[in-house]
Design a protein around this motif. Structure first.
Motif, PDB file in Angstrom:
ATOM      1  N   ALA A  91       0.841  -1.199   0.000  1.00  0.00           N
ATOM      2  CA  ALA A  91       0.000   0.000   0.000  1.00  0.00           C
ATOM      3  C   ALA A  91       0.872   1.243   0.000  1.00  0.00           C
ATOM      4  O   ALA A  91       1.864   1.324   0.732  1.00  0.00           O
ATOM      5  CB  ALA A  91      -0.920   0.006   1.217  1.00  0.00           C
ATOM      6  N   TYR A  98      -7.860   0.327   2.688  1.00  0.00           N
ATOM      7  CA  TYR A  98      -7.159  -0.297   1.559  1.00  0.00           C
ATOM      8  C   TYR A  98      -7.360   0.457   0.239  1.00  0.00           C
ATOM      9  O   TYR A  98      -7.097  -0.077  -0.832  1.00  0.00           O
ATOM     10  CB  TYR A  98      -7.578  -1.759   1.376  1.00  0.00           C
ATOM     11  CG  TYR A  98      -6.981  -2.677   2.429  1.00  0.00           C
ATOM     12  CD1 TYR A  98      -5.763  -3.316   2.210  1.00  0.00           C
ATOM     13  CD2 TYR A  98      -7.628  -2.897   3.634  1.00  0.00           C
ATOM     14  CE1 TYR A  98      -5.208  -4.154   3.161  1.00  0.00           C
ATOM     15  CE2 TYR A  98      -7.086  -3.721   4.603  1.00  0.00           C
ATOM     16  CZ  TYR A  98      -5.876  -4.352   4.363  1.00  0.00           C
ATOM     17  OH  TYR A  98      -5.330  -5.171   5.316  1.00  0.00           O
ATOM     18  N   LYS A 101      -4.047   0.605  -1.777  1.00  0.00           N
ATOM     19  CA  LYS A 101      -3.290  -0.612  -2.089  1.00  0.00           C
ATOM     20  C   LYS A 101      -3.058  -0.703  -3.590  1.00  0.00           C
ATOM     21  O   LYS A 101      -3.763  -0.096  -4.398  1.00  0.00           O
ATOM     22  CB  LYS A 101      -4.021  -1.859  -1.590  1.00  0.00           C
ATOM     23  CG  LYS A 101      -5.331  -2.146  -2.303  1.00  0.00           C
ATOM     24  CD  LYS A 101      -5.862  -3.543  -1.980  1.00  0.00           C
ATOM     25  CE  LYS A 101      -5.088  -4.598  -2.751  1.00  0.00           C
ATOM     26  NZ  LYS A 101      -5.719  -5.932  -2.674  1.00  0.00           N
TER      27      LYS A 101
END
Length: 233
Positions: A91, A98, A101
């Protein structure tokens, strides 16, 4: 505090055997080093993280990678028990949701059944994983070896897949007249086998006896084209 061990006890407990300076029994620890090039991606000033897989926390969590020598390559080394395996991702920034990422959608090193994350197969020794953010490169220079090639799904077919009786056949279709380079890599990007075929070879039976059960990737390069297919044994 002081990086001491933590013991939680709710009943009579036999503390597991540990080796000094280790969370595991002596001889049962391996070091996993992740080395990540960023390529054309500008590193987030708040940091780059190893994350995901249920073992590496969230982006912004415990596993921030470092570029101590300022060479553009981010690195982290973690001790784990022999046999450890896990999905993982990288990430660019501390994003618990996330959203920052890497995106490996459609790439052979991303598993579509697990958020397109990478997979680390069970380790049996120290291992170094080199790759590049958002790609399946097997080096930190972010070179896939196919920079000047065109991706062509019609280059070859692979059957049976999964493998039956230890053999699968590559069929090259209209490209049988080309000189061909073939490689087999595992989920870590390590080359497990490679060979070359001369012009006008239309099919090639590949014996997989030397491969352990698992998932591999077969890449064929012919002329100015290449393609990679997943192989299951």
């Amino acid at each position: 505090q002081f990086v001491n061990r933590l013991l939680l006890v709710s009943a009579d407990t036999e503390v597991p055997e540990f080796c000094f300076n280790s969370c595991y029994a002596c001889g049962q620890e391996a070091q996993i080093t992740f080395r990540l090039g960023m390529g054309d991606v500008i590193p987030n000033p708040e940091g780059v993280w190893l994350a995901g897989g249920g073992n590496f926390d969230i982006p912004g969590g415990k596993y921030q990678m470092a570029d101590d020598d300022l060479d553009g390559v981010y690195e982290i080394t973690l001790p784990r028990a022999l046999g450890f395996e896990s999905f993982y991702t990288f990430a660019n920034g501390p994003c618990p949701d996330y959203s920052c990422k890497e995106d490996l959608t459609g790439l052979p090193c991303g598993d579509p059944n697990n958020f397109n994350d990478r997979f680390l197969a069970a380790i049996d020794d120290d291992v170094v994983i080199e790759t590049c953010f958002g790609t399946c490169a097997t080096n930190t220079k972010c070179a896939t070896g196919a920079d000047n090639l065109s991706k062509d799904e019609f280059l070859f077919t692979l059957a049976p897949n999964p493998v039956i009786d230890g053999v699968t056949t590559l069929t090259f279709g209209d490209y049988h007249h080309e000189y061909k380079k073939i490689s087999v890599t595992n989920l870590l990007g390590q080359i497990m086998d490679h060979w070359e075929l001369s012009e006008y070879v239309e099919t090639h039976a590949y014996a997989t006896d030397q491969l352990s059960a698992g998932i591999y990737f077969i890449t064929v390069t012919a002329g100015d084209r290449y393609y990679t297919r997943k192989l299951v044994k």
